[in-house]
Each structure stands twice: as structure tokens, then as C-alpha cells.
Design an enzyme around this catalytic site. Sequence first.
Site, short mmCIF file in Angstrom:
data_model
loop_
_atom_site.label_atom_id
_atom_site.label_comp_id
_atom_site.label_asym_id
_atom_site.label_seq_id
_atom_site.Cartn_x
_atom_site.Cartn_y
_atom_site.Cartn_z
N LYS A 109 89.43 6.94 21.18
CA LYS A 109 88.44 7.12 22.20
C LYS A 109 87.26 6.29 22.30
O LYS A 109 86.70 5.62 21.35
CB LYS A 109 87.71 8.62 21.62
CG LYS A 109 88.82 9.65 21.37
CD LYS A 109 89.63 10.15 22.67
CE LYS A 109 90.70 11.31 22.17
NZ LYS A 109 91.48 11.70 23.39
N HIS A 115 104.54 11.41 22.71
CA HIS A 115 103.43 12.54 23.28
C HIS A 115 104.21 13.35 24.54
O HIS A 115 105.05 12.77 25.26
CB HIS A 115 102.21 11.49 24.06
CG HIS A 115 100.95 12.37 24.14
ND1 HIS A 115 100.82 12.97 25.44
CD2 HIS A 115 99.95 12.40 23.73
CE1 HIS A 115 99.94 13.65 25.42
NE2 HIS A 115 98.99 13.34 24.09
#
Length: 477
Positions: free
Chosen positions: A175, A294
Site C-alpha cells: 500500500k 485475485h
Amino acid sequence: MSPQTETKASVGFKAGVKDYKLTYYTPDYETKDTDILAAFRVTPQPGVPPEEAGAAVAAESSTGTWTTVWTDGLTSLDRYKGRCYHIETVVGEENQYIAYVAYPLDLFEEGSVTNMFTSIVGNVFGFKALRALRLEDLRIPPSYSKTFQGPPHGIQVERDKLNKYGRPLLGCTIKPKLGLSAKNYGRAVYECLRGGLDFTKDDENVNSQPFMRWRDRFLFCAEAIYKAQAETGEIKGHYLNATAGTCEEMIKRAVCARELGVPIVMHDYLTGGFTANTSLAHYCRDNGLLLHIHRAMHAVIDRQKNHGMHFRVLAKALRMSGGDHIHAGTVVGKLEGEREMTLGFVDLLRDDFIEKDRSRGIFFTQDWVSMPGVIPVASGGIHVWHMPALTEIFGDDSVLQFGGGTLGHPWGNAPGAVANRVALEACVQARNEGRDLAREGNEIIREASKWSPELAAACEVWKEIKFEFDPVDKLDK
């Protein structure tokens, strides 16, 4: 009238519209071991009988159309049609039914999830006679599943490649997910891996944007992996997202990852598509790469209880198409997921044989025969206080992935990784000693934090953080 026209009329063709249930509702049908079985949650429009609604689903997802056609006489509908063979009322829901449909195996191309879904869910979901429709589960017979390669490697081969046993694997999503330069991104990867994580990860929407082109990211992440491996003596990996706008570009990125010698790549299998995913899975098996999956976009399809497709179906499809990991919710984090329902599809991902169990949302017994299993990934809003519950819920064959729960540590990425590794090792040791993680979890973490300042700091930061919302998609009572 010509003789030819008279002949066609004489064989019994009668133009017009007739009820679907006359042809496609067959309650006396005994299913075959080779049939693909589907359980649909059907909400008919007012005035439409459930038998007609169930038959319409069977018809429109197999051989039927809205009117009788003369070419029906040129084939054997009895051989190829889907059959609604059972309907049950959903307790506690008004005008909602589970319709069971059997499909002959010859309707589907071998080894193609794309073709399977195009048939079963491709057109019928827009049918006007239905107010809503949801595919709850599929039974994939071994005679069909054996036409698929499945996961590139599977759980045991992955553990052997990584030389890591007896505990869940630890991961972290880097992140902020967008905006970092490739060099700063690689630095974040290195700090997390040297702190004790097994994997770091590209976020699902990190592909090749102007702020960070894919090749630059791959190079800096590979450098971070090798440096962390040299310092820790452990095998490390970063999920390099190979998802791209074309299959050719996707494979080009996977080739680059292989040439760099990294162990794993990643794909967004729903936005990328099943054809692309299966192609990448085949490349990964042929070239020794693990494949992380994902599920970006899944909630668009699976979150609403009365319409769409349940994630257990998407999970089965992924196991067939190919992937070594897939995100599967957390139960305790920020993302949707009821415990028993989640454990149901986690077992469908990992185990060889899963019995029918409606208390966990499993409508059919599923036999995967020898198809390798997929490791479920718990990710989304989790931190060190969740570690006991995650270890107890998911067991050893899982990846526990802490993004903000690593990078949000007040002392930085490496201490955040240390905190998670210490918490995990403490939970595994406590479990192996016979302690009850569900009951003693907080005490186990507090005890471990006395010997780890990094864990103590993490415990302080996230002691009040909870995500306690009622799930939208619940099991039927």
C-alpha cells in the site's frame, strides 16, 4: 401445397409456443454420474408456477428457445436437453425456490470453463419470466473435471518449493496500491520480506500505469526478493500481477517473471477472463511458476442472495481453470463472509472429496479425484488481534495476508512484518500445545507481545479496530 410441405407437416411439427414444463420439467429423471448438476435459486414473476420457472431455466440454459422450431426434429432433444428434475421451496422466503437442473455432459467443450458458463449462466439470467435467479452450486463430475489441468502445482508442491511446513503462510499487499514509483515499491517489498513475511503482493489494479510500468516493478521486486532471501535464509516471493489488456501481453509478463527467476505471478481471473486465466495456468505449470489469483469483481456477481452466482461456484470454476492461491474472505475482517459458508467453499478449494452439507451451503457431493488443491487467502482488514481466529478458522494450508495490518505499523514495514510473524508463531505453538485459540486467543497474543516490542506496538494500535456488520449473504435457515 407442394408434396415437400405436406411431408414436413405429416411428421408432426406444430408451430407455436408451448409451456417449458411439458418438455423440460422431468421429476422422474434419475441423474447420471456424468451429468453436470446445478442448483438455482429461482424467484418467478407473479403468476409463474415454480415448475414452469425451473423448466424455463433448464431450457434456456441448454437446448430450448421461446417457440417450437422445426429443426428440433433434426436432433435428439431427449439426449441433449437440460432437465429440471427437482424443486424445493426455500423456507422463510416468499415465492423463492431451489430448482435442480441436470445437464448432459455432451453439451460442454472439454477443458473450457468459458464454454461451461456460457451455457449455464450465459443467457437465462435476463429471462423475463424470472424476477431473480442465482446459481448456488454446481456438481462437476469426474468425467468432466478430468478434462482440466487445474491448479498449476497445488498445495503440497508449493510447500516443497518454498520449504515451509506446519503453519499458514504470511503475506502482505503493498500500500498505497496506486501511486508509488517502482523503486519505492520495491523498497516496501524488501522491508516486508526481511521482517518475516513469506510473500508480498501487487494489488489487483496494479498493472502497468504511467506512474509505474510493469517491467520496472518486476525488476525492483526481483531485487528485493533476492536481497531478503540472502538476509533471512528463507525463500521469498512477490505476487507479480501479470494481468494485461491482451492474452499475449499477459504471457509476455509471465515470461519476464520466469526469466527473473521469481517463484510466483498473479492474475485477476474474473476481470481477466477464464480463457486468459486457463492459458496463464498452463504456462505456469509448464514453466514452474506458482499462480496467485485475485477475485476482483466477485462481489458484483456473488454478493446479492437472490441474484447472480455464489462464490462457491466461482471457486470451483477457478480450481478447474487453474490457480494455486485464491482470495476467499476472512470471516473476521472488513470483507463479506459468514463462517460456515466460507469454510464450505474453502473445503471445496482444498479437499479431494467434499460431502453434501446444506448447513455449510454445499448442495452436492463433489469428488475432485486427483485434481490439486488451491490455497485459500484470507485478506482484507485483518491485524494481529485476528491472528488466533484466522489460524483456528483456516488452518495451516492458507495464506494470511495483512496489508494495512503490516504497513500501518507505527514503526514501519519491517516491524509490522515482525509483529505478524511473532503473532503467527505464537498461535501455531499454542495450538500445537493443545490450547484453545478461540477462547484463549487474546491471552496468547498478550503473552507473546511481552517478548516482542514490535508486536506490543501493533497490539496497541489496533486494539479497538473491529468490522462488525451483518453479512448480506447468509445461509438459509
